[in-house]
Design an enzyme around this catalytic site. Structure first.
Site, PDB file in Angstrom:
ATOM      1  N   ASP A 122       0.833  -1.203   0.000  1.00  0.00           N
ATOM      2  CA  ASP A 122       0.000   0.000   0.000  1.00  0.00           C
ATOM      3  C   ASP A 122       0.869   1.255   0.000  1.00  0.00           C
ATOM      4  O   ASP A 122       0.612   2.202  -0.743  1.00  0.00           O
ATOM      5  CB  ASP A 122      -0.925   0.002   1.216  1.00  0.00           C
ATOM      6  CG  ASP A 122      -1.994  -1.077   1.132  1.00  0.00           C
ATOM      7  OD1 ASP A 122      -2.032  -1.799   0.129  1.00  0.00           O
ATOM      8  OD2 ASP A 122      -2.785  -1.200   2.086  1.00  0.00           O
ATOM      9  N   GLU A 172       0.094  -6.358  -4.925  1.00  0.00           N
ATOM     10  CA  GLU A 172      -0.389  -5.496  -6.001  1.00  0.00           C
ATOM     11  C   GLU A 172       0.712  -4.683  -6.658  1.00  0.00           C
ATOM     12  O   GLU A 172       0.859  -4.695  -7.878  1.00  0.00           O
ATOM     13  CB  GLU A 172      -1.473  -4.541  -5.482  1.00  0.00           C
ATOM     14  CG  GLU A 172      -2.022  -3.615  -6.562  1.00  0.00           C
ATOM     15  CD  GLU A 172      -3.288  -2.878  -6.141  1.00  0.00           C
ATOM     16  OE1 GLU A 172      -3.469  -1.733  -6.577  1.00  0.00           O
ATOM     17  OE2 GLU A 172      -4.093  -3.451  -5.388  1.00  0.00           O
TER      18      GLU A 172
END
Length: 336
Positions: A15, A242
């Site tokens: 993140d 991600e």
């Protein structure tokens, strides 16, 4: 414009890494960015842009000055004081979601999300879903990325980092969550001379010696620029989460994705949806994620068809939307 970007680090660095890349790209485009983050320690080795000052996560009652654009990254739940400022000043409030290839992303991208209770009741957020198709927010792709990988000299980069490769040796990067079938990986890589470059403090099994022809190098935490170049330099990239997943796609090299496991098994559908778009054999992808029984093979991932697919997939993504473009267009009052 001035942008206020809020990020919480849950249990990994992805993140923070994504938000840093987004902040850096917006600043490069002339925007001013405040990056509020609850754990800025990882930004030091990621090498944050000097023009981006990480700000501490506000206290519950604190009311910081916000920019014209407010980005709530990955459902980080803004403190009450920040919500009160948003209710008063009414910035463009964007709820930036996680990346997925699932069909709901196209349906949900761009939709309004009214705030029905709490200090910001009456405000409206707008959903932004990154994605792989034209009806999503797209992927983050900084403007200098393509020229950089086109000019990249892998052998020179290896030498500059003191990591010179041996002749005819395959290069494989490894960044995975605990629980990946590492024993199987080591066995599967033993069919040809291979160097395994291990990232992110991952510990390899130590109960038996390495197969002949396989050597391992443990890398320190890399800056984002160096991690990108590592991906560009390898024959196969094993990535996770991600941020590294997206960067592996821009590298245009064969890859395996270790998806973040969710308690409700939602990761199964998420992985399947991506593979529906990406194409090709699935057995190694599923086994790497503990979703299939056959052991890892990997031979196909070093073949010409895997290289062609990875390059064609990157070319396809290059024709799609870019996330910073999407956000800037929204900020300028345009529809995407």
């Amino acid at each position: 414009m001035r942008w206020s970007l809020f990020c919480r680090v849950i249990d990994n660095h992805g993140d923070a890494g994504f938000c840093l890349r987004l902040a850096r790209e917006l600043v490069a485009r002339g925007e001013t960015v405040q990056l509020f983050i609850d754990d800025a320690s990882a930004l030091r080795w990621m090498q944050a842009d000097a023009r981006i000052e990480p700000l501490p996560w506000p206290g519950e009652a604190e009311q910081p000055a916000l920019g014209e654009v407010l980005i709530e990254a990955f459902g980080c739940e803004l403190p009450s004081g920040v919500q009160r400022v948003a209710a008063r000043d009414r910035p463009l409030w964007i709820n930036l979601e996680y990346l997925s290839a699932e069909s709901y992303v196209e349906r949900s991208h761009g939709l309004p999300s009214p705030v029905l209770s709490g200090p910001a009741a009456g405000c409206v957020k707008r959903f932004c879903y990154p994605g792989f198709t034209a009806r999503t927010g797209g992927l983050l792709r900084e403007r200098g990325l393509q020229p950089a990988w086109q000019a990249h000299d892998a052998q020179a980069w290896w030498r500059e980092r003191g990591l010179a490769a041996l002749p005819d040796e395959r290069q494989v990067s490894l960044f995975a969550y605990p629980g990946a079938p590492l024993d199987e990986l080591l066995s599967a890589l033993a069919d040809a001379p291979t160097r395994l470059l291990v990232c992110g403090g991952l510990l390899l099994p130590s109960q038996h010696p390495l197969p002949a022809g396989l050597r391992v190098q443990i890398l320190p935490w890399l800056s984002q620029a160096d991690y990108d170049r590592l991906l560009w330099s390898c024959d196969l990239n094993l990535v996770r989460g991600e941020d590294s997943f997206v960067r592996a796609q821009w590298a245009g090299r064969p890859m395996l994705w270790h998806i973040y496991e969710q308690d409700d098994d939602a990761h199964r559908a998420k992985l399947a949806a991506f593979l529906d778009l990406y194409g090709g054999p699935r057995s190694d992808w599923l086994r790497w994620n503990g979703l299939a029984e056959p052991p890892l093979d990997l031979k196909a991932l070093f073949g010409s068809e895997a290289r062609r697919r990875a390059s064609a997939w990157r070319d396809r993504l290059l024709q799609g939307p870019e996330l910073a473009d999407t956000l800037q267009a929204w900020a300028m009052g345009k529809s995407q």
